[in-house]
Design an enzyme around this catalytic site. Sequence first.
Site, PDB file in Angstrom:
ATOM      1  N   LYS A 181     -47.957 -68.611 -96.747  1.00  0.00           N
ATOM      2  CA  LYS A 181     -46.791 -68.958 -97.564  1.00  0.00           C
ATOM      3  C   LYS A 181     -47.178 -69.201 -99.024  1.00  0.00           C
ATOM      4  CE  LYS A 181     -43.809 -70.124 -93.824  1.00  0.00           C
ATOM      5  NZ  LYS A 181     -44.807 -69.903 -92.748  1.00  0.00           N
TER       6      LYS A 181
HETATM    7  C1  PLP Z   1     -44.612 -69.105 -91.646  1.00  0.00           C
HETATM    8  C2  PLP Z   1     -45.791 -68.641 -90.849  1.00  0.00           C
HETATM    9  C3  PLP Z   1     -45.716 -67.545 -89.958  1.00  0.00           C
HETATM   10  C4  PLP Z   1     -44.421 -66.803 -89.686  1.00  0.00           C
HETATM   11  O1  PLP Z   1     -43.984 -66.059 -90.798  1.00  0.00           O
HETATM   12  P1  PLP Z   1     -42.464 -65.570 -90.891  1.00  0.00           P
HETATM   13  O2  PLP Z   1     -42.328 -65.047 -92.249  1.00  0.00           O
HETATM   14  O3  PLP Z   1     -41.615 -66.806 -90.651  1.00  0.00           O
HETATM   15  O4  PLP Z   1     -42.279 -64.549 -89.836  1.00  0.00           O
HETATM   16  C5  PLP Z   1     -46.865 -67.134 -89.295  1.00  0.00           C
HETATM   17  N1  PLP Z   1     -48.035 -67.789 -89.457  1.00  0.00           N
HETATM   18  C6  PLP Z   1     -48.147 -68.855 -90.289  1.00  0.00           C
HETATM   19  C7  PLP Z   1     -49.449 -69.541 -90.400  1.00  0.00           C
HETATM   20  C8  PLP Z   1     -47.045 -69.307 -91.027  1.00  0.00           C
HETATM   21  O5  PLP Z   1     -47.172 -70.368 -91.841  1.00  0.00           O
END
Ligand code: PLP
Length: 476
Positions: free
Chosen positions: A120
């Site tokens: 993120k």
């Molecule tokens: C948010 C997240 C995901 C999932 O991503 P999306 O965009 O919600 O599909 C997978 N792995 C980690 C570590 C995350 O923080």
Amino acid sequence: MKYISTRGDQTERGFSEILLEGLAPDGGLYLPTHYPQVDAATLARWRDLYGNGQAGGYAALAYEILSLYITDIPAADLKRLVDKTYTKAVYGTDAIVPVRRLKDGLLIEALSNGPTLAFKDMAMQLLGNLFEYELARRGEQLNILGATSGDTGSAAEYAMRGKQGVNVFMLSPYGRMSPFQQAQMFSLQDANIHNLSVEGVFDDCQDIVKAVSNDLAFKRQWKIGTVNSINWARLLAQVVYYFAGYFQVTKADSEKVSFSVPSGNFGNVCAGHVARMMGLPIAQLVVATNENDVLDEFFRTGRYRVRGSAETFETSSPSMDISKASNFERFVFDLLGRDAARTAQLFGPAIAKEGGFQLTADETARIAQYGFVSGKSTHADRLATIKATWDAHQDMIDTHTADGLKVAAEHLQPGVPMIVLETALPAKFAATIQEALGRDPIRPAALEGIEALPKRFTVMKVDAGAVKAYIEQHAK
Ligand SMILES: *Cc1c(COP(=O)(O)O)cnc(C)c1O
């Protein structure tokens, strides 16, 4: 470039107009009116710009892609914002998203080298700079209110720390985060970051956020906003690393690759869909879920069934624990040939009345044309994959990446490299690493000993009124 809603509102808005918005006014999600097409000459030029991860290469590539979609911020300003976002100082390497080889045809692309060790950061760091720029231009302030169980709230705090015009009020359940998660969030000393530690569980935190946001007068007066995953700017920032991954793994633009993506709210893999729609030669987009398999069910059957809270499991890949996939409507809109009326019907009345929908056989058959396949992974799969990867390659992966790797193995095609997106580092999930490997995870040197840093947080009762009072006192 202009943006429209997936539910039929054809008012064409510029990027700056939708940057600080969540849903479109008709409840849909914003998408560009079209996907700019990348021809062979452009792809070759971008490959050169990225240059296999030379200093400044990622920022240069990011600027090229973003400037196709952001046409209402002056080019020089956008360039400056992108250059200050994607640096070795923040991401640890010049490549920003380095790819490493596990074995022939199977690779891992690290999206997890940002300040909170999760993917993120890739988008949120840019969002922080875009927000600061846009708020200054408007002469406005924004108070971001959110709830976190520990994994995702920190990315927003690290993106917004020290930013002019922005305050963050992040609610988390008191005493329920791991010592590492607490240290990550609570050690921030920036005056605009407020950690509110609520004497309850995560659902209590979420309920308070809802209660405060539903008080429209309060929301307007105090300029309350969010940074959730449906924000188009976040999705757009993520498109860049599909190109950067492709360039690292291929030599010529006639080659195809596949990506396997640990998925929850469908934001990450939706960016892969956008990259593919632009013309990046992607063979397959592998959607990997954990036990919360609403997306796997859809991609196998064309049936989308939103889960209730009793059917939403707490797993050892917690950032993928979702009951509905909030970005998913964007893909369905494209799949249905951008039929906004049908999209509105499916995501409005059909979900409200029947809890989901079933696509027709024709529509379901079309999914394959978009390269999507899927699979699911369980706690036992995660443990086995983490152990096997460590034993065979001395490579330590986190629980989410393990889900991606497990499902990737089910979709390998001869001659097509498979790139698994690494969405977090194992250091964040020590308990499961212990269970799988009988040892503590490797931790990046910069984070050694963060548990000992001074902490800054405020304990609060489960009381929306108290949270409002706190915001009134601390919002500028
Ligand atoms: C948010 C997240 C995901 C999932 O991503 P999306 O965009 O919600 O599909 C997978 N792995 C980690 C570590 C995350 O923080």
